[in-house]
Motif scaffolding. Structure first.
Motif, short mmCIF file in Angstrom:
data_model
loop_
_atom_site.label_atom_id
_atom_site.label_comp_id
_atom_site.label_asym_id
_atom_site.label_seq_id
_atom_site.Cartn_x
_atom_site.Cartn_y
_atom_site.Cartn_z
N ALA A 34 -0.12 45.36 -25.97
CA ALA A 34 0.36 44.24 -26.78
C ALA A 34 1.73 43.76 -26.28
O ALA A 34 1.98 42.54 -26.19
CB ALA A 34 0.45 44.65 -28.25
N LEU A 35 2.61 44.69 -25.94
CA LEU A 35 3.93 44.33 -25.46
C LEU A 35 3.86 43.47 -24.20
O LEU A 35 4.58 42.48 -24.06
CB LEU A 35 4.74 45.59 -25.16
N ARG A 39 5.40 39.81 -24.50
CA ARG A 39 6.59 39.52 -23.70
C ARG A 39 6.36 38.28 -22.84
O ARG A 39 7.25 37.44 -22.67
CB ARG A 39 6.94 40.71 -22.82
N ALA A 40 5.15 38.19 -22.29
CA ALA A 40 4.83 37.01 -21.47
C ALA A 40 4.87 35.74 -22.33
O ALA A 40 5.33 34.69 -21.88
CB ALA A 40 3.46 37.19 -20.82
N LYS A 41 4.39 35.85 -23.57
CA LYS A 41 4.42 34.69 -24.46
C LYS A 41 5.85 34.27 -24.78
O LYS A 41 6.19 33.08 -24.75
CB LYS A 41 3.68 35.00 -25.77
N ILE A 42 6.69 35.24 -25.09
CA ILE A 42 8.07 34.94 -25.45
C ILE A 42 8.83 34.32 -24.27
O ILE A 42 9.76 33.53 -24.47
CB ILE A 42 8.77 36.21 -25.97
N SER A 43 8.43 34.67 -23.07
CA SER A 43 9.10 34.11 -21.89
C SER A 43 8.75 32.64 -21.67
O SER A 43 9.31 31.99 -20.80
CB SER A 43 8.73 34.92 -20.64
N CYS A 311 8.89 35.80 -36.05
CA CYS A 311 7.73 36.70 -36.09
C CYS A 311 7.51 37.35 -34.73
O CYS A 311 7.37 38.58 -34.62
CB CYS A 311 6.47 35.94 -36.50
N TYR A 312 7.47 36.52 -33.68
CA TYR A 312 7.28 37.05 -32.33
C TYR A 312 8.37 38.05 -31.97
O TYR A 312 8.10 39.15 -31.45
CB TYR A 312 7.28 35.90 -31.31
N VAL A 316 7.79 42.10 -31.21
CA VAL A 316 8.14 42.67 -29.91
C VAL A 316 9.21 43.75 -30.06
O VAL A 316 9.11 44.84 -29.46
CB VAL A 316 8.60 41.57 -28.93
N ASP A 317 10.23 43.49 -30.86
CA ASP A 317 11.28 44.49 -31.07
C ASP A 317 10.72 45.78 -31.64
O ASP A 317 11.11 46.89 -31.25
CB ASP A 317 12.36 43.94 -32.01
#
Length: 332
Positions: A34-35, A39-43, A311-312, A316-317
């Motif tokens: 999931a990470l 992480r790719a989405k958040i980037s 939320c994202y 992730v955190d």
């Protein structure tokens, strides 16, 4: 720990620091998978912006909501709504069996779950408004009826602009408080390092003193601004950490702010996503779908772009903390 009664829970030690969650090899693998994806989405912030824009473009209009909320807008119930444009749908509203002057058991509260929810591993929620002065007994009646072990309060009673956001449904520390036929007593109160206010209540009907009172954990995060987000995800994730120990099968978690959609929807999305990931449900990584499902059960859940991004970040955190120091190649 749960007591002999499946709907009771012992919160006597809940005022201490929450223990670190011990993950199985499978759960570690799910978290690492999931990470990588999140992480790719958040980037790619533009992608997240498009997701939220699409949610907004397809959101239900208030006029359509009213067609599906006939009980809420009945003249007998109209003044039980804090905001007339945020009311529960007929299909998934909480119905009070022993309360409600109108005879239809109305309370402004919605049952919230994802289609993949399981009572074994994923919590259900009751998203509700901050109760009004004349609905306090209904609120506590709902706690008892639905066997809710936890109340998450994401608002102050009065905000910084002196606007009342929630009726005072909390008893004093030194004496029980009555709400109609219901008695609520404070067992203990504690403030955490992250500004959470923890309370343990005993709740019961006054005429059934021979029965063991319900133990309810109340977690208040007063620093979460209305329509906004906290400066970091630490306190919100501490709420989740304190609820990892509470079996979802005990009953739904009540979550409320003022209207019961913005801060409330944001917390529910974070909690739900983490629980589903830990259970191996990778469809949880489609946050837009989760928010869409929640909005089909209560209008406007997760109100703003900032809350959606939060939320994202919180998910992730939390995954990073859960997997800290572990091998990214953990076996599945």
């Amino acid at each position: 720990m749960a007591t002999a009664n499946s709907n009771r829970f012992d919160f006597s030690s809940a005022d201490s620091a929450p223990p670190k969650l011990s993950l199985s090899p499978d759960q570690l693998s799910y978290c690492h998978q999931a990470l990588k994806i999140l992480r790719a989405k958040i980037s790619n912030p533009d992608s997240i912006s498009r997701e939220f824009a699409n949610l907004q473009a397809n959101r239900m209009l208030a006029s359509d909501m009213l067609l599906s909320a006939t009980v809420a807008i009945n003249s007998v119930n109209y003044d039980k709504n804090r905001y007339t444009d945020v009311v529960p749908f007929d299909s998934n509203r909480v119905v009070l069996k022993d309360h409600g002057a109108s005879g239809d058991g109305y309370v402004n509260a919605s049952l919230i779950k994802t289609s993949s929810s399981s009572s074994e591993s994923v919590s259900e929620f009751i998203a509700t408004q901050g109760p009004l002065p004349h609905t306090l007994e209904d609120f506590w009646g709902m706690v008892i009826q639905e066997h809710c072990p936890v109340i998450v309060m994401l608002t102050r009673l009065v905000d910084n602009y002196k606007t009342v956001k929630c009726g005072d449904y909390l008893p004093a520390e030194d004496r029980p408080r009555g709400f109609g036929n219901i008695s609520v007593k404070t067992k203990w109160v504690k403030t955490t390092d992250t500004s959470l206010l923890l309370r343990n209540f005993e709740v019961n009907h006054k005429e059934t003193d021979d029965q063991q009172p319900m133990s309810v954990l109340h977690i208040q995060y007063p620093e979460w601004p209305d329509h906004g987000v906290p400066k970091d995800t630490v306190a919100v994730r501490e709420i989740l950490k304190r609820l990892y120990q509470v079996p979802p099968s005990l009953g739904p978690i009540i979550v409320h702010c003022s209207a019961g959609i913005g801060r409330t929807g944001t917390y529910c999305a974070i909690h739900n996503t983490i629980q589903r990931i830990l259970g191996g449900d990778m469809s949880a990584l489609d946050l837009a779908k989760t928010v869409g499902i929640f909005r089909s059960q209560r209008i406007g859940m997760v109100q703003t772009m900032d809350q959606y991004v939060f939320c994202y970040n919180a998910i992730v955190d939390e995954l990073e903390e859960l997997t800290a120091g572990t091998d990214t190649g953990a076996s599945s």
